[in-house]
Write an enzyme that holds these catalytic residues in place. Sequence first.
Site, PDB file in Angstrom:
ATOM      1  N   ARG A   1      13.134  -1.952   5.801  1.00  0.00           N
ATOM      2  CA  ARG A   1      12.917  -2.346   4.404  1.00  0.00           C
ATOM      3  C   ARG A   1      14.208  -2.406   3.585  1.00  0.00           C
ATOM      4  NH1 ARG A   1       7.234   0.125   2.257  1.00  0.00           N
ATOM      5  NH2 ARG A   1       5.930  -0.647   3.935  1.00  0.00           N
TER       6      ARG A   1
ATOM      7  N   ASP B   1       2.131   0.958 -12.447  1.00  0.00           N
ATOM      8  CA  ASP B   1       2.750   0.996 -11.120  1.00  0.00           C
ATOM      9  C   ASP B   1       4.230   1.309 -11.284  1.00  0.00           C
ATOM     10  OD1 ASP B   1       1.728  -0.007  -8.182  1.00  0.00           O
ATOM     11  OD2 ASP B   1       3.896  -0.113  -8.397  1.00  0.00           O
TER      12      ASP B   1
END
Lengths: 133, 291
Positions: free
Chosen positions: B32, B141
Amino acid sequence: MTNDPAETRTCLVVDDSAVIRKVARRIIETLGFAVTEAEDGSDALLRCAEAMPDVILLDWNMPNVDGYAFLQALRQRPGGTGPKILFCTTENDVGAIARALRAGADEYIMKPFDRDILTAKLEQVGVVQADAA
Amino acid sequence: MTELEFDYLRAYLKQRSGLALTPEKRYLVESRLTPVCRRFGLATLRDLVGTLKVARDSAIEKAVVEAMTTNETFFFRDRTPFDLFRDVLLPQAMARRAGQRRLRIWCAAASTGQEPYSLAILLQEAGVKLAGWQVEIVATDLSTEVIEKGKLGLYSHFEVQRGLPVQWLLKYFTQIGEQWQIAPSLRSMVDYRPLNLLNGFEALGTFDVIYCRNVLIYFDTPTKADILGRLADRLGPEGALLLGAAETVIGLTDRLSPNPQHRGLYGVAAPVVRAASPVAPPVSQLRVAAR
């Protein structure tokens, strides 16, 4: 609605692509279904005459009898309103979807699909329990 | 990436986002964060670690945290929490709030919006029963990137197929080229805000229902306990908290208790009444007892 092996659910996969049928069969069998295959609408009507399935994964664009003609014929047969229909195609526009629903489809799957999508749609039409996948 | 560099990134992510990475997640860090290196012109993960150590570059810091955040979500995910909302939680909350005619719902890890919009669809479907009610869905979020996507409400064919019944696709979405956008009436029901659950969230107020699903699994035990305690503070007296299937409050907090009828549903626990310390009986009674 059950996943009890004693009451094995049946699914008919109708698609002129052998690859799509194979992929769909592999996924649906893991969910506990007995799967049969048909390569067009005409073949599918014969399969339904032999034994009406619980659910049909139905391609829309096929030679001979296409998905639309098959569905219209099926729904007029004795017991033909029983199977849940998952309409499956690469045509993703609103008109195509609405037409399929008007013809009697219960749900809609856009190709390409995967195991998650197919499972979710089978849950939505009530032939697979939400926690069975 | 050396062990030291991996350890640095683990500690860094734990501090910034609460993400608890076990040693076997090394592959995840490499897969990632390598694209983040490319994005910022850094040749290797060693260069990335070096940059994080010496430079206060908020763009890189944010990119690292967001790249490691899992944003997996889909409409009506797991189905049961939404059936529960429609059939139990919403009717109960409406009965409780009949006086104020106001409902507040919080999706604490809303990701790209599928969860709050699933609830918005159910509220729209409730239709006339909610006429005249003020209903607010707060969607938070950690990642500002996913919040922006949520605000747009624009989804691919793949995304709208995952859990969304086709009748609602036609009813609540407009096709735009290869994508589908959710109706403005539903978008306006959701108030998106960036929020790191590690930080305080008292300012959000209290809620009738909180969805905090599939996020606590990424935190270590003390962090889970801390967040659960603070979520309990945000629930009204009969409010409901929904966690993911792999999450629980048991062993983490006594502020919340599981609902015995519905898996994944938690409520504010009744205050524990401590037994009073036994009072020593008068000496006279002791003498009687001794006879």
